[in-house]
Scaffold this motif. Structure first.
Motif, PDB file in Angstrom:
ATOM      1  N   HIS A   1       0.949  -1.165  -0.047  1.00 38.78           N
ATOM      2  CA  HIS A   1       0.162   0.063   0.060  1.00 38.78           C
ATOM      3  C   HIS A   1       0.781   1.294   0.038  1.00 38.78           C
ATOM      4  O   HIS A   1       0.333   2.336  -0.450  1.00 38.78           O
ATOM      5  N   ILE A   2       2.055   1.410   0.347  1.00 37.52           N
ATOM      6  CA  ILE A   2       2.812   2.429   0.360  1.00 37.52           C
ATOM      7  C   ILE A   2       3.387   2.912  -0.851  1.00 37.52           C
ATOM      8  O   ILE A   2       3.943   4.057  -1.104  1.00 37.52           O
ATOM      9  N   ARG A   3       2.972   1.919  -1.806  1.00 37.36           N
ATOM     10  CA  ARG A   3       3.416   2.537  -3.434  1.00 37.36           C
ATOM     11  C   ARG A   3       2.470   3.691  -3.686  1.00 37.36           C
ATOM     12  O   ARG A   3       2.726   4.442  -4.655  1.00 37.36           O
ATOM     13  N   GLY A   4       1.244   3.711  -2.940  1.00 37.99           N
ATOM     14  CA  GLY A   4       0.544   5.008  -3.131  1.00 37.99           C
ATOM     15  C   GLY A   4       0.357   6.011  -2.265  1.00 37.99           C
ATOM     16  O   GLY A   4      -0.425   6.835  -1.926  1.00 37.99           O
ATOM     17  N   HIS A   5       1.571   6.103  -1.511  1.00 39.85           N
ATOM     18  CA  HIS A   5       1.534   7.181  -0.628  1.00 39.85           C
ATOM     19  C   HIS A   5       2.258   8.358  -1.098  1.00 39.85           C
ATOM     20  O   HIS A   5       2.068   8.633  -2.296  1.00 39.85           O
ATOM     21  N   GLU A   6       3.077   9.406  -0.580  1.00 42.83           N
ATOM     22  CA  GLU A   6       3.467  10.445  -1.136  1.00 42.83           C
ATOM     23  C   GLU A   6       4.174  10.296  -2.548  1.00 42.83           C
ATOM     24  O   GLU A   6       4.311  11.149  -3.609  1.00 42.83           O
ATOM     25  N   THR A   7       4.858   8.882  -2.444  1.00 44.36           N
ATOM     26  CA  THR A   7       5.557   8.497  -3.717  1.00 44.36           C
ATOM     27  C   THR A   7       5.303   6.962  -3.691  1.00 44.36           C
ATOM     28  O   THR A   7       4.904   6.403  -2.619  1.00 44.36           O
ATOM     29  N   ASP A   8       5.710   6.473  -4.695  1.00 44.09           N
ATOM     30  CA  ASP A   8       6.020   5.059  -4.574  1.00 44.09           C
ATOM     31  C   ASP A   8       6.991   4.619  -3.820  1.00 44.09           C
ATOM     32  O   ASP A   8       8.108   4.561  -4.444  1.00 44.09           O
ATOM     33  N   ARG A   9       6.877   4.509  -2.425  1.00 43.85           N
ATOM     34  CA  ARG A   9       8.069   4.372  -1.586  1.00 43.85           C
ATOM     35  C   ARG A   9       8.949   3.285  -1.871  1.00 43.85           C
ATOM     36  O   ARG A   9      10.130   3.185  -1.717  1.00 43.85           O
ATOM     37  N   LEU A  10       8.275   1.995  -2.222  1.00 39.99           N
ATOM     38  CA  LEU A  10       9.167   0.965  -2.589  1.00 39.99           C
ATOM     39  C   LEU A  10      10.191   1.230  -3.419  1.00 39.99           C
ATOM     40  O   LEU A  10      11.193   0.801  -3.504  1.00 39.99           O
ATOM     41  N   ALA A  11       9.513   1.747  -4.739  1.00 45.46           N
ATOM     42  CA  ALA A  11      10.380   1.869  -5.765  1.00 45.46           C
ATOM     43  C   ALA A  11      11.466   2.863  -5.495  1.00 45.46           C
ATOM     44  O   ALA A  11      12.540   3.032  -5.922  1.00 45.46           O
ATOM     45  N   ALA A  12      11.348   3.965  -4.756  1.00 46.77           N
ATOM     46  CA  ALA A  12      11.946   5.112  -4.393  1.00 46.77           C
ATOM     47  C   ALA A  12      13.062   4.592  -3.489  1.00 46.77           C
ATOM     48  O   ALA A  12      14.086   4.964  -3.592  1.00 46.77           O
TER      49      ALA A  12
END
Length: 432
Positions: free
Chosen positions: A342-353
């Motif tokens: 779900h944190i892919r939909g936070h301020e940015t895609d946090r996993l990818a970042a």
């Protein structure tokens, strides 16, 4: 409009090296999550309310500004105490959500109680944050909403002064805020609301429990006895005074500093009973090789200077993922962090970042569908992009304690939840 609500120019920053073991006691501003909920519940009440120790940051001042645009009297003068005076909600008006999930997901239901249309929009990336399941649920309880073709911002809520309410099914796998956004204003719905979560998982469940706890404190009748089901009865909320706890997520980089430097950090003002996921945090700290205790002086974390890798399902504490990923890159063994698709939909895609930026510094990172596999390697200094995401900046700051030359493209994004972060961090890590 308060200065904190405006986007600021990027502020490049070199993360400071630790001068030695970080040993400090500090009181951080209040929880963003609790401040946002307290503002909403105070605004829909029938009498004046005060909020003690709120967070003054971009997200919360935008929330206050949004409620003021609807006609609510919000006084954000002294940092120690804000006051809220409910009023008849009005439209037409516009609400700037910035990049805040709390605003774009908590205020549409409130806007349905206004007597005219309410337009919502925000920062460019806010238009890609998921909203569809929440908007579908709000339509089921009687709101008319015009949204962008992708199902999100910009959008208009056509307030009619009342919301019928009723039963709604929602898949909140993308964000627990979809549930909270349906519950918080429900005491003002004609028939209250019955919400059933029908998705495969509910991330950040402690935040839904926080919503329920604060609704009850404000005077609402809530039944959450059935798993993944919440019933809020219609009724008036008398004015209630809230005291906001220090922000646990905001404290995580400071706790991390104790772990990696062999120091000790105490978060003062910590309550004996917390609405935040402190138990989960304590367990994670212990797995990382530190100790965490709650005592009369506050919540204290002690480290040894050696960080162990960990295998952890973070679905209930997804906000901690960036700092935990930074710790994993500094650890003595591999880590596997999961449960946070779900944190892919936070301020940015946090996993990818995180995968991109940690790899760029020399870590071996494998991006998983719902997390990260991190194999520590010797790290080097270099550029670290923050993606306008305060938690990414926190992760970079932790790395910079031990790795010289970590260059953030923007530390100003920390104003989202802790505007004084750069100064406070530099002071704490310098041993001052």
């Amino acid at each position: 409009m308060p200065e904190l609500t405006k986007l600021q120019p990027h502020q490049p920053w070199t993360a400071p090296l630790a001068a030695g073991p970080v040993r400090t006691s500090l009181r951080l501003p209040g929880s963003k999550s609790m401040t946002a909920r307290a503002l909403v519940l105070s605004a829909i009440g029938t009498g004046p309310a005060t909020i003690a120790w709120p967070l003054r940051a971009r997200d919360t001042t935008l929330m206050a500004a949004g409620l003021a645009a609807l006609g609510v009297g919000v006084e954000t003068g002294p940092d120690e105490r804000w006051s809220v005076r409910p009023a008849a909600l009005r439209g037409p008006t516009q609400i700037d959500v910035g990049l805040a999930g709390t605003i774009m997901r908590f205020l549409p239901a409130v806007a349905g109680l206004a007597d005219g249309p309410v337009d919502f929009d925000g920062d460019p990336h806010s238009r890609s944050r998921p909203l569809g399941p929440l908007l579908d649920g709000l339509r089921e309880v009687g709101l008319r909403i015009d949204a962008a073709p992708g199902g999100g911002l910009p959008m208009t809520v056509h307030g009619t002064g009342e919301v019928p309410g009723g039963e709604v099914r929602v898949d909140a796998s993308g964000s627990s805020q979809f549930v909270s956004g349906l519950l918080l204003a429900a005491p003002r719905f004609t028939n209250g609301v019955l919400v059933r979560h029908v998705g495969p998982t509910l991330p950040s469940a402690p935040h839904v429990r926080m919503t329920v706890r604060m609704l009850r404190a404000a005077g609402a009748v809530v039944d959450d006895s059935t798993p993944d089901t919440w019933r809020v009865e219609p009724g008036e909320l008398p004015g209630h005074d809230f005291t906001v706890e220090p922000d646990l997520s905001g404290a995580m980089p400071f706790f991390a500093a104790a772990l990696v430097t062999g120091g000790e950090v105490t978060l003062t003002g910590w309550p004996a009973e917390s609405a935040q996921p402190v138990r989960q945090l304590i367990e994670l700290i212990e797995q990382l090789g530190g100790t965490a205790t709650v005592g009369p002086t506050g919540l204290t974390v002690t480290g040894t200077g050696i960080v162990h890798g960990l295998t952890a399902d973070l679905r209930e504490v997804g906000e901690l993922t960036p700092v935990l990923a930074a710790l994993a890159a500094l650890a003595d063994s591999p880590s596997r962090l999961t449960g946070v698709a779900h944190i892919r939909g936070h301020e940015t895609d946090r996993l990818a970042a995180l995968a991109t930026e940690l790899s760029g510094l020399g870590a071996q990172v494998t991006e998983l569908p719902d997390g990260l596999q991190i194999d520590p390697k010797p790290l080097r200094g270099g550029a670290f992009r923050t993606y306008d995401d305060h938690r990414m900046a926190h992760a970079a700051a932790v790395l910079g304690l031990l790795v010289p030359g970590i260059e953030l493209d923007d530390v100003g994004c920390t104003a989202k939840t802790l505007p004084q972060f750069p100064t406070l961090w530099s002071t704490v890590t310098a041993g001052m």
